[in-house]
Design an enzyme around this catalytic site. Sequence first.
Site, PDB file in Angstrom:
ATOM      1  N   SER A 178       0.841  -1.195   0.000  1.00 18.36           N
ATOM      2  CA  SER A 178       0.000   0.000   0.000  1.00 18.36           C
ATOM      3  C   SER A 178       0.877   1.245   0.000  1.00 18.36           C
ATOM      4  CB  SER A 178      -0.893  -0.004   1.244  1.00 18.36           C
ATOM      5  OG  SER A 178      -1.690   1.152   1.276  1.00 18.36           O
ATOM      6  N   GLY A 179       0.581   2.155  -0.906  1.00 17.99           N
ATOM      7  CA  GLY A 179       1.343   3.390  -1.007  1.00 17.99           C
ATOM      8  C   GLY A 179       2.482   3.316  -1.994  1.00 17.99           C
ATOM      9  N   THR A 183      -2.113   1.874  -7.937  1.00 23.28           N
ATOM     10  CA  THR A 183      -3.333   2.417  -8.559  1.00 23.28           C
ATOM     11  C   THR A 183      -2.995   3.447  -9.619  1.00 23.28           C
ATOM     12  OG1 THR A 183      -4.549   2.038  -6.506  1.00 23.28           O
ATOM     13  CG2 THR A 183      -5.512   3.572  -8.083  1.00 23.28           C
ATOM     14  N   ASN A 238      -0.946   5.466   2.669  1.00 19.57           N
ATOM     15  CA  ASN A 238      -1.314   5.963   1.352  1.00 19.57           C
ATOM     16  C   ASN A 238      -2.598   6.778   1.472  1.00 19.57           C
ATOM     17  OD1 ASN A 238      -1.620   6.425  -1.355  1.00 19.57           O
ATOM     18  ND2 ASN A 238      -2.004   4.302  -1.931  1.00 19.57           N
ATOM     19  N   SER A 241      -5.431   4.662  -1.057  1.00 20.46           N
ATOM     20  CA  SER A 241      -5.112   3.234  -1.049  1.00 20.46           C
ATOM     21  C   SER A 241      -6.299   2.428  -1.558  1.00 20.46           C
ATOM     22  CB  SER A 241      -4.747   2.790   0.365  1.00 20.46           C
ATOM     23  OG  SER A 241      -4.527   1.400   0.415  1.00 20.46           O
ATOM     24  N   SER A 242      -6.035   1.505  -2.489  1.00 17.31           N
ATOM     25  CA  SER A 242      -7.081   0.611  -2.988  1.00 17.31           C
ATOM     26  C   SER A 242      -7.352  -0.451  -1.940  1.00 17.31           C
ATOM     27  CB  SER A 242      -6.632  -0.049  -4.294  1.00 17.31           C
ATOM     28  OG  SER A 242      -6.435   0.904  -5.291  1.00 17.31           O
ATOM     29  N   GLY A 464      -0.145  -5.795  -2.464  1.00 13.84           N
ATOM     30  CA  GLY A 464       1.124  -6.458  -2.246  1.00 13.84           C
ATOM     31  C   GLY A 464       1.152  -7.205  -0.922  1.00 13.84           C
ATOM     32  N   GLU A 466       1.565  -8.027   2.793  1.00 18.05           N
ATOM     33  CA  GLU A 466       1.351  -7.170   3.956  1.00 18.05           C
ATOM     34  C   GLU A 466       1.797  -7.897   5.223  1.00 18.05           C
ATOM     35  OE1 GLU A 466      -2.621  -5.722   4.151  1.00 18.05           O
ATOM     36  OE2 GLU A 466      -2.397  -4.412   2.412  1.00 18.05           O
TER      37      GLU A 466
END
Length: 1601
Positions: A178-179, A183, A238, A241-242, A464, A466
Site C-alpha cells: 500500500s502506497g 493504482t 497511502n 489506497s485501494s 502487495g 502485507e
Amino acid sequence: MAATTAQQSLEVFTKGTKAWFTDEKEGWVSATLTSKSVDGDKIKLLFRDDNDDKEHVFESTLAQIEKSNGSSLPPLRNPPKMEYTDDLTNLSYLNEPAVLNTIRTRYLQRIIYTYSGIVLIAVNPFDRVSLYEPDIIQQYSGKRRGELEPHLFAIAEDAYRCMIREQSNQTIVVSGESGAGKTVSAKYIMRYFATADGNDNDQVKAKAEGSGMTEVEEQILATNPIMEAFGNAKTTRNDNSSRFGKYIEIQFNESADIIGAKIRTYLLERSRLIFQPETERNYHIFYQLCAGIPSNEKKDFELGDFTKFHYLNQSGTGTIPGVDDASEFEVTQRSLSTIGISVQVQWQIFRVLAALLHIGNIQITGRGDAMLNETDQSLVTATRLLGIKAAEFRKWVVRKQIITRSEKIVTNLNPTQANVVKDSVAKYIYANLFEWLVGVINDSLSSPDISAISTFIGVLDIYGFEHFKKNSFEQFCINYANEKLQQQFNQHVFKLEQEEYIREKINWTFIDFSDNQKCIEMIEGKLGILSLLDEESRLPSGNDQSYCQKLYTNFDTPAFKDYFKKPRFSNAAFTIVHYAHDVQYESDGFLDKNKDTVPDEHLKLLQDSEFEFLSEVLEKAALANPPPPVENKRMSMIARKPTLGFIFKQSLISLMDTIGETNVHYIRCIKPNEAKVAWEFEPNMVLSQLRACGVLETIRISCAGYPSRWTFEEFADRYYSLVSSQHWDPSNSPDLMSLCSAILKKSITDEDKYQIGTTKIFFRAGQLAYLEKLRADRWNECAIVLQKNIRRYIYRSRYLRIREMTLKLQCVARTRIAIKALQRMHENKAAIAIQTNWRRHNARKQYVAQKHAAVKIQTAFRGYNARKEFTHLRQEGAALKIQRMARGWLARKNYQKQRRQIVLVQSCVRRRQARKALLALKLEAKSVTHFKEVSYKLESKVVELTQNLTQQKDEKKKMADKASQLEVQLKTWMDKYEKMEKKAKGYEATLQEPKVPKADWEKLQGEKDDLHSEHQSVVQKLKSHEQTISKLQEELEQQKVENEKLREEVKAAMEKPVDDANTEELKSQIASLKSQLAQTLNAPRRQPSNNNLRSPSPAPDRMRGISPPPPASFEKETDNSGRGRSPSGLPVSRKVRRNSSAELTKGKPKTSIDNIRQTELHLKNHRPTSVDHFSTLLGSKHDRIVEEPDGDPEEGIHTILTEEENLLEEIVDGLIKELKMPLPSLQNPPSQKEVLFPAHMIGLCVTQMWKLGYTQPSERLLLTVMDTIQKQCMAFSGDEAVVPCAFWLSNVHELLSIICNTELAMEQEMRSNGKRTSAWQEFERMVSTIKYELQCLEDNVFHAWMKELKKRLSKMIVPSIVESQSLPGFITSDSGRFLNKLLAGGSSPTYSMDDLLNFLNKVWRAMKCYYLEQSVSRQVLTELLKLLGASAFNDLLMRKNFCSWKRAMQIQYNITRIEEWCKSHDIPEGTLQLEHLMQATKLLQLKKATLGDIEIIYDVCWMLTPTQIQKLISQYYVADYENPISHEILKVVASHVITGDKNDILLLDSVSIDDTTTPFDIPPAREVVAERFYLPAWLNLRRLRKLTVLVQQQLKQQQQK
C-alpha cells in the site's frame, strides 16, 4: 581443481577492489580492499569503509570458498559506469546490494523506473513528475522495449505489440504494498491503451490531449474515479489506497481497436465501512457525498458534516491535504454519467449511502439485553431511505431467531451482539452495492458482440504482501493471493530461462528455485486452512479459539514445519512462513469476517424493501454469488450461503487460470519511505519490498544457472583484445564464432563455467567479473606499451628540436654581436654630428629668444595704450546705449502691463463664456441621441442649403432673363438713338442751307430740342439699367460666395470629428454590426470544398489592406445574358455584329507535372513566343496562328466572352489542369511573365468582362478557377507537391493583386465620372467576395503545401540530423563497437544531411524562381526549421544510447551545416529554432567532472530546462576511456529540478503536421505595372490568344485617339 576455482574467485579481489558489507541502517555499505593476505589455505581480506573509514575484515579458507562456489566472499561492487544501468540484468556483479544500489542511485537522480529482466521496478516518487504527458505517450508509441528509457508505457507498448503480433491475450501484473503507486500506475497504463492504439503519431497526440477518443475509451478512463471513490480510502501508508483488488480486461477487436472492457474485483475490505484506525478514513465516496451534495438532496437525506456520523468520525481524520472532496464528487458524478448511469439512478445510489451513514448513528443501549428506541432519529431516517419497516428492523437488531426441526426460538441479544448485527447489515448492503456498481460498469463497457472480441489485455492491480504488528483475516487473504502470484511469477521466470536454454541448445541441469506449492496447498488444500475455517464457521458453537486449536492439530507436524509455526506466547495466533516473510496471524475475528452473513430476517426485510433500487441491487448480487456445490442434503441445509473465504478462493483460482492463459508482464511498485516524503530513500524498507515482490528471487534463479549471457557480436567487441590481432584482423576475414572460441579458450580454462549457444554465450556467476579483470589487465598492458613508445617519441623529438634550436640560437647570437658592434660605430659618428648641431641650435635659440622678448615688450606697451583708449570710448557708448534701453524698457513695461491686464480681463470673460458653452455642450453630448440630433441637424441644414441654392439658382436665372430683356431693350433704344442721331445730323445739314424759310427752321429747331431732351432721358434710363445690371451681378456674386460658404460649412460639419466617447462607441458598434451582417449574408456564397482545410478568411489584421470583410451577396441581375450597364454607370454602346464568329477548334494539349523536366528541356531549345507583338505573330496569311481581326475589336472581345462555357473549358483544362509548369532552376531561371502568365490570362478575361458589364459570368469564372486550382494542389503529395503548390500559390496571389488593382482603377474612373450607381455597389460586393475567396484559397493552398512539406521533412529529420554521421574521424555506432564494420557491417541511415539540405534547397528554389514574397519564404522555412529543431531535440532527449560527446559532435556538425544554409539564404531567424538542439550538443561535449563544470553547463545551456539538463546528463553514455559522472554531481543536477514548475518541461511542443491553425501572413498586393499579354506559343489556347490580340489592338486604337 578446488584450489583453482577458489583462486580464480580470489583473483578479482585486488587492492582497490570495492565490495559490499551488511549494515543495520543502510542495508549494505561499500568498502575498498586495502590488503589481501593468503597464508596457505587461510584467506584474510581487509576492507575500509568508503564513508566513515570503518574496517571490515573477511576471513575464510579456500575449501569454504570452493564449497560455497564463491558465494561466501563479500559481494563485489560494480564499476561506476555500470551502476547507472537501466536493466539490473546487465550488471557485471548481479547481487542483492548491487540491485539495491542501482535502484537507489537512479532514484536519487529522479529516475523512478528500472528494468530487472522482464520486470519493471517502479519506485514511488511521492511527487508530481512530467513523465506521463501526451508527448511522452507519443514517443513510446510504436517503439520496441529497450529503445527508450524504462517506463510503464514501454511495458504497455510491449504488451500491445505482443497482442497484435502473436494474437494472444496479455496481462500486466501491477503489484506492491500500500502506497507504492499501484493504482496510479494502473491508471496510466489504461490511459496509454486508450490513447496510443493508433498508428499515427499525430492521432496518438490528439487522443492524449483529450480529443479523438471513442466512447468506449472515454468510459474506460471514467471507471478510475468511480472505483477510487467507492473502493479507495486514506490509510497511514497511502492517501488513496485501494482496499480491493481488481483485474481490468481491455477488449480489442481484430483491428486492435478498443471495443470494450470488463472489471473483476477481489476482497473488498468491508470492515473499513464500520471502523477506521487512527489517521485513516472511510471510503472516499462518503466524504464526497457530505461535502458536495446539493442543499435540496442534503435536506432530503438529512446529511451534514462528516463529523456528525459515527462511521466517519472514529479516526479523527476527515480531510486529505490538497484534495477537495466537493470537486471530486462532481468528477465522480460525471464519470457515472459517462458510463451510462442516469442522474436518477445516481441519486438512488447516494440515497443508499446516506442510509448506511444513518445506520451507523443508531444508538443501541442496555446492560444485559440490547435496547433500541423506536423514536431514534437515525433509525427512522435509515429505514425511510431504505424503504423498510422501522419496527421490523428494530426487532431483528436486538433479537435473533434460532430455527430447529420442531420450533423457532427467539432470544434477545446483548448490546455488543446487536451492534455487530447492525454493522453486518451495513457491510452487506455496501458490499452488494459495490458489486452491483461493478456489474453495471461491465454491462456498459463490455462489448455486446462477444464474437467481435479478438484479444484482450488485462491489468491486474493487486495488493502487495502485507505484514503488520497485528495481522487478521484481510492480511491472510492478501498474502494468500501473493503466494499464488509469486508461484506463477517464479514458474514464468523459470520457464523463460528454460526456453532460452533449449532455444540456444546448450547443456543445462535443472535449476532449483523456491517452490511455494507446499505453502499454497496448506492454505487451499482439501483440509487446508480455508477448509477448516469454513468448517468451523458452519458450526453453531464454532469460535476463533477452537479454530486455532484445529490448525495446531493439523499443521504443527514435521511435514509442515517449514511452513507453519505455533507462536510461543499465544494460543490464539498462528504463523505462516510465506515466501517473503514469516507472518503471525491473530485468529480473533477470523470466523466473523469469514462468515460476514446477515440474519435471514434482515435479509428478507431488505429483499422486500419498497425501495426498488435496493431490491434490484441485492437480487443481482445474489445471482453473482451462488452457493457452493454440496455433496448431500445435510450439507446443503448447513451451507446455505457461501463464505467470504470460499468466494475469494474461487475468484483467485479463476484469476490464476486467466493469467496462466495469457502472456504476463510484471510491474513491481516500491514504496521508498514510510513517511511518504518526496525523493527520500530508506534502503532497508526497499530491500524488504524487493524480497517480497520477487525481484531478488528472479536474480537468484538467474544466478543459479547462467545469469550472464552475451551475443557473439557483443562478446567479441568487448573482449577481442584478450587474443592477438591475427584472430580479428579484418584483412584475414575472421569468423566470429572462431574469434569467440579463441577468446574463451585462452581466458577460461574450466569449460563448465560457460556454454556456447547458437547466438549467445552463457556464463556462470562471477565469470564476467574475471573476464573484466583480464580485459582491464590487458588494456593496462597495452596502455603501458603505448605510453612507453609515445614517451620515447616525445623525448627523441624534444632532443632533436633542442639541438636544432641550439644551432639556430648560436647563429642568431653571433649575428646580434656583429650588429651591436656596427651599431656602436654608427652611434659614435652620430653623437659628434648631434653635438655640433646642438651647440649651433642653442646659440641661435638664445638670439631668437632675446629678439622675441624685445618685440613682445614693445607690443605689450603699445597694446596697453590702445586698449586704454578703446575702453574709454566703449564706456561712453555703453552709457548712451544703457540710457536708451532703460527708457525704452520702462515705456514697454508700462505698455505690456496695461495690455496684459486687458488681455487677462478679456480671457476671464471669454473663459467664463467658454466654460458655460462647454458645460452646455457636455450636457448635450452626454445624451445617447446627441449624435443622431447632430446628424439630423446637419441633414436638415444640408437640405435647407440645397433649397436655398436651388432658389438662388432660380433667382439668378430670372435676373439673367431680366438682364437679357433689358439688354434687348437697351439695344433697341440704342438703335433708335443712332437713327435719331443720323436724322438730326441730316437736319442740321439741311438747316445750314439757306433754302429753308425761317419758320420752317424754327420748327425744325424745336423738333431738334425735343429729340435732344428725349435722347437725354433715354441715356439716363440706360445708365439706370446698367446700374441695375451691376447690382444684380454683385448680388449674384454674393450668392455664389454664400453658396460656397454653405458648401464649406456642410463639408466641415460632415468632416468635423466628435470627441464624445459615447459617439465613438456608437460608431464602433455600428461598424461591428455592419461587418457581422456582411459576414452572415456572405456565408452562403462560399464555395463547397471536399477537403478538410479551413475555409474562413485570415484575420483582418493580416489582410494588409487587400480585402474588406466578406460583403453581403448582391442580387441577381435582371438581364439573363449577364449584360447591362458597366460598373462605372456609363451605358455600353456596341454595334451588333452582322456575322457570327467562326467556330474555334478546341485544342487539348497533353501535359502533366511528370513531364515538367521534359518540357523545360524543350523550352530551352524553343523559347515560347509572346503575343505581345501580334503583328509578327500573325505573319503571312497562310501561316497565321490567329486570324487578323477585322472590324471593331470590341465586337470580337464581346463574341469571345459570350461563349462562356468554351472559354471556361479552355482556361480550366489548358491553363490549369494540363499546364506545363516551368521547372525552377537558378542557372536558367524562368522570367516573371513565364511564371505568372496563368494569373495574367485569367485576370485579362475577368477585367474585360468587368469593362463590358459581365459581372455574373466573371464571378462564375473565378469561382470555378479557384475550385480547380485548389483540387489541383490537393492532388499532389510528397516531393511532387513542392513545385506545383509553390507555382499556384504565387499565381493565386498575383491574381488577387490584379483584381485589387483593377478595382482601384475602376473606382477612380467612377469617381471621375461623378456618378455612383446601384450597379457599382453590386460590383463592389462581388469584388469583395472574390477577394475574400482568393484569400481563403491562398490560405488553403499554403496549409496544404505545408502539410506535405512537413510530412516529407518529418521522415528525414531523425535519420539525417541525429543518426547521420557526416564528420569523419568521430564515427560511432549505437553500441560504440570498435569492430562495428567487422561484426555488423554497419547500416547507414535512410536519409543523410545532403538529402535534407537538397530538400530545403528545392523548397527555397521553388519559392525563389516562382517569385514568392520574402515574407512567405521566411514563414515557410521558419516553420520547417521549427519542426526540425523540436523533433530532433525530442528524439535525442529520449534516446539513451545517443547521449555521448561523439554523437554530439556529429549532431553539432549537422546543425552547423543547417545554420550555414540559413545564413547563405538570408534566413537568420531560422537558426533560433535549432537553439535547443545546439545547446544540448554543447552540454554533451562540456566537461562534467566538478560542480563548477555543472554551473558552467547551466550558464551555457540557458534555454534548456532543469529537467532537460538532468535527463541528458543522466543518460550520458560514458566511453571506456572516460571517467563516469560522480554520484554527487548527479544528485546536484537532480536537485535543480523544482516540482510544480510549469515552465520546467521535458519535451518541446511538437509541431503537428496536420495543424492548420498557424496563421498564414498574406503579403500585400503586388504592383501590377501594366496588363501583360504573354502566352506561350506551345499552348493551343486559340480563344485566349485571340482575346489578347484583340485587347492589344483595342489599346493601340485608344492610344491613337
